[in-house]
Design an enzyme around this catalytic site. Structure first.
Site, mmCIF file in Angstrom:
data_model
loop_
_atom_site.group_PDB
_atom_site.id
_atom_site.type_symbol
_atom_site.label_atom_id
_atom_site.label_comp_id
_atom_site.label_asym_id
_atom_site.label_seq_id
_atom_site.Cartn_x
_atom_site.Cartn_y
_atom_site.Cartn_z
ATOM 1 N N SER A 254 0.837 -1.257 0.013
ATOM 2 C CA SER A 254 0.199 -0.120 0.044
ATOM 3 C C SER A 254 0.796 1.163 0.054
ATOM 4 O O SER A 254 0.283 2.347 -0.167
ATOM 5 C CB SER A 254 -0.926 0.088 1.165
ATOM 6 O OG SER A 254 -0.202 -0.051 2.451
ATOM 7 N N GLY B 180 -1.751 -4.358 1.708
ATOM 8 C CA GLY B 180 -1.624 -5.589 2.560
ATOM 9 C C GLY B 180 -0.910 -6.722 2.267
ATOM 10 O O GLY B 180 -0.865 -7.626 3.002
ATOM 11 N N ASN C 249 5.149 -5.196 5.303
ATOM 12 C CA ASN C 249 4.163 -6.319 5.753
ATOM 13 C C ASN C 249 4.826 -7.473 5.958
ATOM 14 O O ASN C 249 4.307 -8.342 6.582
ATOM 15 C CB ASN C 249 2.999 -6.492 4.878
ATOM 16 C CG ASN C 249 1.918 -5.366 4.793
ATOM 17 O OD1 ASN C 249 1.899 -4.600 5.638
ATOM 18 N ND2 ASN C 249 1.629 -5.013 3.423
ATOM 19 N N ASP D 290 -1.756 8.157 10.919
ATOM 20 C CA ASP D 290 -0.965 6.929 10.176
ATOM 21 C C ASP D 290 0.592 7.345 10.193
ATOM 22 O O ASP D 290 1.060 8.108 9.612
ATOM 23 C CB ASP D 290 -1.599 6.688 8.839
ATOM 24 C CG ASP D 290 -1.075 5.550 8.176
ATOM 25 O OD1 ASP D 290 0.038 5.131 8.243
ATOM 26 O OD2 ASP D 290 -2.004 4.768 7.568
ATOM 27 N N HIS E 76 1.704 5.294 6.022
ATOM 28 C CA HIS E 76 1.113 5.946 4.787
ATOM 29 C C HIS E 76 1.466 7.412 4.664
ATOM 30 O O HIS E 76 0.909 7.887 5.812
ATOM 31 C CB HIS E 76 -0.092 5.313 4.308
ATOM 32 C CG HIS E 76 -0.409 3.882 4.632
ATOM 33 N ND1 HIS E 76 -0.760 3.304 5.924
ATOM 34 C CD2 HIS E 76 -0.049 2.878 3.609
ATOM 35 C CE1 HIS E 76 -0.822 1.936 5.542
ATOM 36 N NE2 HIS E 76 -0.482 1.630 4.464
#
Length: 266
Positions: free
Chosen positions: A39, A77, A109, A232, A235
């Protein structure tokens, strides 16, 4: 003996075939740059979902798109493992043709658990060849899980086999700070990405360092206020994505022997 009409038809077919062959020889299809990652490369559907953007949404601004197509196939993700095991990489690989380019950036991730009842997306923390055979409760199957670097090397090899030139970016830094300096990934995912790229014969763009150097120069307060929101720390908002895309383009330009640079805007 062929009659006059038949000869005319055959002659026309020969001319059309020859013209088509000549046209296809002269007019080559544009190469495509495929972006794959998580992402931080493409957040949501790549339309500013939740006010957050990945740098892949702005990279095309740095290219002459009359000469190359930029396609952002990253998916939020995913890790270097699940981008492949869930079939997303195959969808990209099927489209790759000789002369295309691939830029990949994973890692955010990959530090997740190897198996759990949520996403089961983690990878072994190295660029080695070690592996673990574990039961994945999501797929209800036993899965052989490899290292972060192994999954990168696999994608690099498959893209190169299709005729693409490949670059690996180290992951962008999070909005995490220590003693006034942004936390870098020099000794983990940045290091393993560099090793995997070198081992598999891909270009390495040290995006983690490029962005971290910029963040450190601007300072913690400005970075937090300009490139992130207050909810956040991974991001970026639009300004951060624009900056990161600019730094990816810089990395492409600085990379030795990476032909993609010829398509950058002058």
């Amino acid at each position: 003996m062929l009659n006059k009409y038949t000869r005319s038809v055959l002659f026309a077919l020969v001319v059309i075939t020859a013209a088509g062959a000549l046209f296809s020889f002269i007019i080559k299809p544009k190469p495509t740059l495929y972006l794959v990652g998580d992402s931080t490369v493409k957040n949501g559907k790549g339309k500013g979902d939740g006010g957050l953007w990945g740098w892949g949404s702005y990279l095309a601004n740095h290219f002459d798109t009359t000469k190359i197509t930029v396609e952002n196939d990253a998916l939020g993700g995913t890790s270097s493992r699940t981008f492949q095991t869930q079939g997303w990489w195959n969808k990209v690989a099927e489209k790759i043709k000789p002369g295309d380019y691939v830029i990949m950036q994973f890692g955010h991730n990959d530090s997740s658990p190897l198996v759990d009842s949520s996403r089961a997306r983690g990878t072994i923390k190295s660029n080695g060849d070690e592996q673990q055979e574990l039961y994945n409760p999501l797929t209800k199957k036993t899965e052989v899980i490899h290292s972060y670097g192994w999954y990168l090397r696999k994608m690099i090899a498959e893209a190169k086999a299709k005729g693409a030139a490949v670059a690996v970016c180290s992951l962008i830094p999070r909005n995490s700070w220590k003693d006034g300096k942004v936390v870098r990934s020099t000794n983990d995912y940045g290091k393993w990405a560099a090793e995997a790229a070198r081992q598999a014969g891909a270009t390495f763009i040290d995006l983690n360092t490029l962005v971290a150097d910029k963040y450190d120069a601007e300072g913690e307060a400005k970075v937090k206020a300009t490139y992130f929101n207050d909810k956040d720390h991974t991001h970026t908002i639009e300004a951060g994505a624009v900056l990161n895309a600019k730094l990816v383009a810089m990395g492409i330009k600085q990379a030795k022997g990476f032909g993609l640079s010829r398509y950058l805007n002058k």
